[in-house]
Design an enzyme around this catalytic site. Structure first.
Site, PDB file in Angstrom:
ATOM      1  N   ARG A 126       0.847  -1.193   0.000  1.00 52.86           N
ATOM      2  CA  ARG A 126       0.000   0.000   0.000  1.00 52.86           C
ATOM      3  C   ARG A 126       0.885   1.247   0.000  1.00 52.86           C
ATOM      4  O   ARG A 126       2.021   1.225   0.459  1.00 52.86           O
ATOM      5  CB  ARG A 126      -0.908   0.013   1.233  1.00 52.86           C
ATOM      6  N   HIS A 127       0.346   2.347  -0.498  1.00 49.12           N
ATOM      7  CA  HIS A 127       1.068   3.624  -0.527  1.00 49.12           C
ATOM      8  C   HIS A 127       1.302   4.167   0.883  1.00 49.12           C
ATOM      9  O   HIS A 127       0.781   3.651   1.874  1.00 49.12           O
ATOM     10  CB  HIS A 127       0.285   4.647  -1.350  1.00 49.12           C
ATOM     11  N   HIS A 130      -2.956   0.206  -3.602  1.00 52.05           N
ATOM     12  CA  HIS A 130      -3.861   0.653  -2.544  1.00 52.05           C
ATOM     13  C   HIS A 130      -4.086  -0.452  -1.516  1.00 52.05           C
ATOM     14  O   HIS A 130      -3.693  -1.597  -1.737  1.00 52.05           O
ATOM     15  CB  HIS A 130      -5.178   1.096  -3.169  1.00 52.05           C
TER      16      HIS A 130
END
Length: 649
Positions: free
Chosen positions: A390-391, A576
């Site tokens: 995930r970012h 994401h």
């Protein structure tokens, strides 16, 4: 302190009706093995406790002692349901003791260590003799007498040893009681049901299915050979006594998730719950819809109080961890047993300080006890690995929906107003308002990403290809991971629109206006400007269905893997929170979760949540494995344990 409710007039009437049936009990001689606490009740009444509360305390502690009941009453002084007449739920199990019990314990430990947790691990090894049933607190003594009477009638009628046969299928492994012996056990259970109805007026429904000890179920298909081999090592002819045992649970939390506190927490606000290490928390997914990220709403076992608590202060616990042991009788030997030899004894509800919490509860969420996997350190053919991440921390979450007004002037010029804001932002051809739907990461987000890259470097993990969602936060995260890996000048990021999150979550009627790869490269981000995406932006639609999103994620992941075949072993996808599940689930041959469970799962994945998926030979089937790096925990956001979040039980 959490806020409490008050019993309704209807509840008060029901309580009065229930406790009006309580009559003084005559003194009886104590007999070994009976589930009885008449004398304890007398002591509690002489201390001034109301009869209903005293009976509830004794039932909730298994009648262990007057002191335990007093401790329970004092700790539940703020429990809004203290005077609620709702009874507990009880169940009758057969539990093994002796050498066979030790073998089953070994299987439990080894299967969990090698293959991860499956549904069978939620409860200790047992044979179910009846369904859960309710019994009023005032009749628990009589329930124990019913079991003792039944066992005494049947003690010489059971086969010794109890004959068991191993059975396996694609998603279940168990030891089944042979038919003749199973019929005897079913008649025993039916006799107990009749005796219990006679003595306590409870309705007990004997188990109608084939009697068995469940060894494993709801596990990944790829784990079947390993689990089957472990099960075959269990010698079912080993010496074993079986004890008929009664347990109970709080009926209010039968469908809740059971969690255990691993760190203390002092409430900062009135709606928060105090946490004491070793306590258990009951959490219902239905009550989490309005909680903030990193927080959950739960109820304490120790106090009965409810409130908000930080998610990274707790860890998952087995379903049976909060059950109460009421007593047991051997069905084969002549001696009775009031102690259980299997497991760590938590079912006997010893005080938390006596449970050796530091030994029995691994801190799996905050710091996973594992050695980093050195992906490319072994000689011979290398397995292919897919890493999904995930970012990092995003500006609009930290500084709020209107963050643009804090750092852009009337002419659209960026002005840094906080140390956690980046020194500069890439120019956007569509103007700075495009940042509203496509926010960058914070300074801390950059640090998080570099930490992950440095950890990959330290673990000797080689990344051959990097793909990311077109969201700026994902591109910046991927770039900073490469900086930590010291590969920002050697590897180029392939921006793939097919990796964007579920478009239903995008506000408004249009998708974000993402920065084109050429402009990203001009902003000194390591982007491959020659890459042609598998799913172009034009193929994405606003408010797509859940099935469309899952299919898109699986399709693009398969095409990425195919594209990279024979061009390197390890692929990193930066996208994401939803991507960790959407990009790996069907690769493992699993069916997608329903959308409701999917949304609940996504909430648990923090910034830089990281998972690793490994191909099994060249079969095309993949399985989740330990990542080569430790997890990253920050702030109140829950720490990430891939086994607990992504493995389908």
């Amino acid at each position: 302190m959490a806020q409490y409710g008050h019993p309704s007039p209807l509840g008060m009437a029901a309580r009065e009706e229930l406790y009006s049936k309580v009559t003084p009990r005559r003194n009886r001689q104590q007999r070994p093995g009976t589930i009885k606490h008449g004398s304890a009740l007398d002591v509690l009444l002489s201390m001034g406790f109301p009869r209903a509360r005293a009976q509830k305390a004794l039932a909730s502690t298994g009648g262990r002692s007057v002191q335990a009941a007093c401790d329970w009453l004092f700790s539940h002084v703020g429990d809004p349901f203290l005077d609620d007449p709702l009874p507990r739920e009880y169940v009758l199990y057969l539990r093994p003791t002796g050498p066979l019990a030790q073998k089953l314990s070994d299987f439990w430990q080894q299967s969990k260590q090698i293959c991860g947790k499956n549904k069978a691990h939620n409860i200790f090894p047992h044979i179910t003799l009846c369904q859960f049933f309710m019994c009023e607190d005032s009749k628990v003594d009589a329930l124990g007498e019913a079991l003792q009477t039944t066992v005494s009638r049947w003690k010489c009628k059971f086969s010794a040893p109890l004959p068991l046969e191993l059975y396996t299928s694609s998603n279940f492994i168990g030891l089944f009681v042979k038919e003749d012996s199973a019929e005897v056990l079913k008649k025993f259970a039916a006799d107990f049901a009749a005796e219990a109805a006679s003595k306590t007026e409870v309705h007990v429904e004997p188990h109608k299915k084939q009697l068995h000890v469940t060894l494993a179920y709801h596990f990944q298909a790829s784990h079947l050979p390993t689990l089957e081999k472990l099960a075959q090592n269990i010698d079912v002819k080993l010496g074993c006594d079986w004890v008929a045992t009664i347990f109970s649970r709080d009926i209010r939390f039968a469908n809740h998730e059971t969690l255990q506190v691993i760190y203390p927490y002092t409430p900062q606000n009135d709606d928060e719950l105090e946490l004491v290490p070793g306590d258990f928390i009951f959490m219902s997914p239905m009550e989490q819809t309005s909680t903030s990220e990193g927080w959950i709403y739960g109820t304490s076992l120790t106090t009965g109080c409810s409130g908000l608590l930080p998610e990274n202060y707790i860890t998952k616990a087995d379903e049976c961890s909060t059950w109460i042991f009421h007593g047991s009788y051997s069905i084969l030997n002549t001696s009775s047993s009031n102690s259980l030899t299997f497991g760590d004894g938590v079912l006997e509800r010893r005080p938390y300080e006596d449970q050796g919490l530091g030994e029995t509860t691994p801190l799996t969420i905050i710091c996973q006890p594992m050695q980093p996997l050195r992906v490319n350190s072994q000689p011979g053919p290398q397995k292919r690995c897919l890493f999904v991440c995930r970012h990092g921390e995003r500006m609009d979450v930290v500084f709020g929906k209107y963050w643009l007004s804090q750092c852009f002037d009337a002419k659209g010029r960026y002005i840094r107003t906080n140390l956690n804001m980046p020194h500069s932002l890439p120019q956007r051809s569509g103007g700075f308002r495009d940042y509203e739907k496509d926010a960058p990461i914070t300074v801390f987000g950059c640090m998080q990403a570099r930490l992950v890259g440095e950890a990959l470097l330290e673990s000797n993990t080689i990344i051959d290809h990097v793909y990311c969602s077109p969201s700026l936060r994902c591109v910046q995260t991927a770039h900073n991971i490469l900086k930590g890996l010291q590969q920002e000048n050697h590897l180029k990021i392939r921006v793939e629109p097919g990796l964007f999150e579920w478009t239903k979550w995008v506000a408004g009627s249009t998708l974000p206006a993402w920065i084109p790869p050429s402009e990203l490269a001009a902003a000194n981000l390591s982007v491959d400007t020659t890459y042609r995406p598998h799913i172009p932006i034009s193929k994405l639609v606003v408010s797509e269905s859940y099935d469309t999103y899952i299919s898109r994620s699986f399709q693009v992941t398969k095409e990425i893997i195919s594209e990279c075949k024979s061009k390197g072993n390890n692929i990193l996808i930066v996208a994401h929170a939803s991507s960790l599940e959407a990009c790996t689930c069907q690769l493992q041959g699993l069916s997608p979760q329903n959308s409701k469970d999917f949304v609940q799962m996504v909430r648990k994945i923090p910034y830089l949540g990281f998972c690793s998926c490994e191909e099994l030979g060249e079969t095309g089937i993949w399985q989740l494995t330990d990542p080569p790096i430790l997890p990253l925990t920050h702030g109140p956001t829950g720490g990430f344990n891939w086994r607990e979040t992504l493995l389908q039980e």
